[in-house]
Design a protein around this motif. Structure first.
Motif, short mmCIF file in Angstrom:
data_model
loop_
_atom_site.label_atom_id
_atom_site.label_comp_id
_atom_site.label_asym_id
_atom_site.label_seq_id
_atom_site.Cartn_x
_atom_site.Cartn_y
_atom_site.Cartn_z
N ARG A 117 -30.42 -27.67 -13.05
CA ARG A 117 -29.17 -27.28 -12.98
C ARG A 117 -28.77 -27.49 -11.54
NH1 ARG A 117 -31.02 -23.92 -16.89
NH2 ARG A 117 -30.22 -23.96 -18.89
N LEU A 118 -27.59 -28.04 -11.28
CA LEU A 118 -27.13 -28.08 -10.04
C LEU A 118 -26.00 -26.77 -10.13
CD1 LEU A 118 -26.34 -31.87 -9.50
CD2 LEU A 118 -28.48 -30.64 -9.15
N TYR A 119 -25.91 -26.28 -8.78
CA TYR A 119 -24.95 -25.16 -8.80
C TYR A 119 -24.06 -25.35 -7.77
CZ TYR A 119 -27.88 -22.49 -11.70
OH TYR A 119 -28.57 -22.01 -12.83
N PHE A 120 -22.52 -25.26 -8.13
CA PHE A 120 -21.64 -25.53 -7.13
C PHE A 120 -20.88 -24.26 -6.98
CE2 PHE A 120 -22.35 -29.72 -9.24
CZ PHE A 120 -22.47 -30.45 -7.87
N SER A 121 -20.34 -23.97 -5.83
CA SER A 121 -19.54 -22.82 -5.70
C SER A 121 -18.33 -23.13 -6.32
CB SER A 121 -19.21 -22.68 -4.21
OG SER A 121 -20.18 -22.08 -3.37
N ALA A 122 -17.86 -21.72 -6.87
CA ALA A 122 -16.42 -21.76 -7.34
C ALA A 122 -15.44 -21.82 -6.67
CB ALA A 122 -16.11 -20.33 -8.42
N GLU A 123 -14.22 -22.48 -6.97
CA GLU A 123 -13.01 -22.34 -5.99
C GLU A 123 -12.55 -20.96 -5.85
OE1 GLU A 123 -11.47 -24.34 -4.02
OE2 GLU A 123 -11.68 -26.09 -4.38
N GLY A 124 -11.55 -21.31 -4.64
CA GLY A 124 -10.79 -19.76 -4.33
C GLY A 124 -11.55 -18.66 -3.72
N GLU A 125 -11.34 -17.59 -4.04
CA GLU A 125 -12.16 -16.49 -3.50
C GLU A 125 -13.22 -16.33 -4.04
OE1 GLU A 125 -10.88 -14.87 -0.66
OE2 GLU A 125 -9.14 -16.40 -0.77
N ASP A 126 -13.60 -16.87 -5.25
CA ASP A 126 -14.69 -16.59 -5.86
C ASP A 126 -16.06 -17.58 -5.61
OD1 ASP A 126 -14.57 -14.60 -7.59
OD2 ASP A 126 -14.40 -15.78 -9.69
N ALA A 127 -16.13 -17.86 -4.18
CA ALA A 127 -16.87 -18.97 -3.86
C ALA A 127 -18.40 -18.47 -4.10
CB ALA A 127 -16.92 -19.24 -2.21
N LYS A 128 -18.66 -17.18 -4.03
CA LYS A 128 -20.04 -16.78 -4.35
C LYS A 128 -20.46 -16.81 -5.65
CE LYS A 128 -20.53 -13.92 -0.19
NZ LYS A 128 -20.55 -12.52 0.36
N ASN A 129 -19.67 -17.10 -6.32
CA ASN A 129 -19.95 -17.38 -7.93
C ASN A 129 -20.39 -18.74 -8.12
OD1 ASN A 129 -19.38 -15.08 -9.74
ND2 ASN A 129 -17.68 -15.28 -8.41
N LEU A 130 -21.79 -19.00 -8.44
CA LEU A 130 -22.21 -20.38 -8.62
C LEU A 130 -21.90 -20.84 -10.08
CD1 LEU A 130 -25.66 -20.22 -6.49
CD2 LEU A 130 -23.16 -20.76 -5.66
N VAL A 131 -21.54 -21.94 -10.11
CA VAL A 131 -21.23 -22.65 -11.63
C VAL A 131 -22.17 -23.85 -11.89
CG1 VAL A 131 -19.46 -23.85 -12.82
CG2 VAL A 131 -19.01 -22.20 -11.09
#
Length: 578
Positions: free
Chosen positions: A189-203
């Protein structure tokens, strides 16, 4: 001009021949065995070590040996060097094994031998190998199941080189039997930062890489940025032009950090960006390691200062809820049903679907098929009709409090937590009736089930939001569970896993798990859970509590050590948050 005679010969390829193994491999003979819906990838201990061509080998054996060497390459120290020994010099220079991977259902099998063929004096001939492709893997490691698998022939042209046969013509890519795929390619699983103010949530985005280079491939794909289906929902934090400067990424010993060396552009990242980049890579490298793998970032040989980042992975954190006798109940972690604190009376409604926000409220119910009601409004005292219209899909409520549904084709309808209803366009839903929507726990992805005369599709897409977290669009979709027919409902049941409820023309149900990008722990393929033929509704979450189903008789059941056990009788509806 004398023409070189050409004949077509079918190769006799059995499993042992496909592997072409010339060395022993150790297989673990101990450890726990369990049946689970978990989406983890078991780590393989089997390395395949191929042999090169045998002097004087017949054409079919050359093809057989090549196929085995190509399958073995992802775990072989020689990678594709041995496979190229079966090719002519020109073919070895042009063949690209990384162009595609075709996952085949069975070891590649030949057409029957043609009788009476004499190849003595023949300089060029063709060998046809037949196999059923069930999935493909592209150059970025993205796995796609084939919706309608069919057996096709793969042609190999062989030419005499001196006294030996060698392959002079073949397609790019490799054929990998399904039972060996997960051993040779690692689900990552690659993890990317969510857009906006939610950057600490990894997708998460699941890929499959050769096991002997998966760490390097994973970081390269993080550098390449989010895939098309997550565009606008996630972002890359690497400064433009950043590249890896090391040809390998080595596993560290014990608790030592993994060193990842980048080009000088990495130094222009802010402290906050460096912290999140290190967290992305750490989360990517940690899966399956049994520990958190720390990461050091380098500008060439200079170690960069990196702060710790408090990142979050998708998770369902609120208990499941069910409806019984017009009253709401929640399910405690120990499985006990407890009456909900909300004083809701639904006796005047016809509840046909239930949804709850990951933030606990709102709680919404579909009343019949033409209206959705917020039953938690004013503390449950004043249920509020929030969306009305024909053929409303069962709702989903995201972590921002937005209620999602659809009233027909082309678009999705969303009522934000505050403000007026919005329409979220999706051209890829043109002409299709949406029957199920499910937003992932972190709010960056949506799973959509839609019907058309051509059949059912399950698709997942990134959610594009404005600065107020209101959805304004969807990314181009990724198709999931291509071979699974008759899907009625899809729910998130793992970081990159969906649970699907299907029903055939006779009304018999089925419950499947399918991976977004392939299913880790199942060799990529969607799989049906046994024994669930009378399910009316399912609920799932990214939680250890597992899948819940409501049977046609109203029994609420959950899985316990591979057996479905009843929790509560006479249940109408059930839902996890989301």
């Amino acid at each position: 001009m004398r023409r070189t005679p050409r004949v077509v010969v079918a190769a006799a390829v059995a499993l042992a021949g496909v592997l072409g193994l010339g060395a022993c491999a150790q297989i673990p003979t101990s450890g726990p065995v369990r049946v689970s819906t978990a989406d983890q990838d078991p780590q393989a201990d089997l390395a395949l070590l191929p042999q090169g061509p045998t002097p004087g080998a017949e054409p079919n054996l050359i093809v057989q040996g090549f196929l085995g060497a190509a399958v073995a390459a992802p775990t072989s120290p020689k990678e594709y060097q041995t496979a190229r020994e079966f090719l002519t010099e020109d073919a070895a220079g042009t063949w690209d094994p990384y162009a595609s991977v075709r996952v085949v259902r069975e070891p590649p099998m030949p057409d029957p031998f043609e009788t009476g063929i004499n190849i003595e004096g023949v300089e060029t001939l063709e060998v046809v190998v037949r196999a059923t492709t069930i999935a493909t893997l592209d150059t970025a490691g993205a796995y796609t199941e084939v919706a309608d698998p069919r057996k096709v022939g793969y042609q190999f042209t062989l030419t005499r080189v001196g006294e030996e046969w060698r392959i002079s013509g073949l397609d790019n890519g490799v054929l990998v039997p399904a039972n060996l795929f997960a051993n040779q390619f690692r689900a990552t699983r690659l993890y990317f930062s969510a857009e906006g103010e939610d950057a600490k949530n990894l997708v998460p985005d699941l890929r499959w890489f050769p096991r002997n280079s998966w760490r390097l491939n994973a970081v390269e794909e993080l550098l390449a940025g989010p895939p098309e289906w997550l565009q606008g929902a996630t972002r890359s934090l690497f400064p433009e032009g950043t590249q890896l400067v090391s040809p390998t990424i080595q596993e560290a010993d014990g608790d030592e950090p993994v060193a990842v060396r980048f080009s000088e552009q990495i130094s222009s990242a802010t402290a906050a960006q460096r912290a999140l980049i290190a967290a992305q890579i750490s989360a990517t490298l940690s899966e399956g390691a049994g520990r958190t793998v720390p990461v050091d970032l380098f500008n060439g040989t200079n170690r960069l200062a990196v702060d710790a980042a408090d990142v979050k992975l998708p998770a369902t954190i609120v208990q499941a809820m069910f409806l019984k006798d017009d009253q709401l109940y929640r399910i405690e972690e120990d499985g006990r049903p407890v009456e909900h604190d909300l004083p809701v009376d639904l006796s005047a409604m016809d509840p046909t679907a239930l949804a709850v926000s990951p933030a606990a409220i709102p709680i919404v119910v579909r009343d019949g098929t033409d209206r959705i009601v917020n039953v938690s409004a004013d503390g449950g005292d004043s249920p509020d009709r929030i969306i009305e219209g024909p053929d409303l899909a069962a709702p989903s409520v995201d972590k921002f409090g937005n209620t999602w549904t659809s009233g027909g084709t082309n678009d999705l309808r969303v009522l934000p937590a505050s403000g007026a209803e919005v329409t979220v366009p999706a051209e890829w839903l043109g002409g299709r009736k949406v029957v199920s929507v499910s937003v992932s726990p972190e709010g960056s992805r949506i799973a959509v089930v839609s019907h058309a005369p051509s059949g059912t599709q399950v698709q997942v897409a990134g959610i594009v939001r404005n600065e107020d977290e209101v959805p304004v669009g969807l990314a181009p979709p990724l198709t999931v569970a291509g071979p699974v027919d008759g899907v009625e409902e899809a729910r998130w049941s793992g970081l990159t896993t969906l649970s699907l409820l299907t029903r055939n023309g006779d009304g018999v149900s089925g419950v499947w798990t399918a991976g977004v990008g392939g299913q880790a722990g199942a060799g990529g393929q969607s799989r049906q859970l046994p024994g669930l033929t009378d399910v009316r509704q399912l609920a799932a979450g990214v939680t250890d509590q597992g899948l819940l189903v409501v049977t046609k008789d109203g029994d609420l059941e959950h899985e316990e050590t591979g057996v479905w056990q009843p929790l509560v009788e006479d249940v109408d509806l059930v839902a996890y948050p989301g």
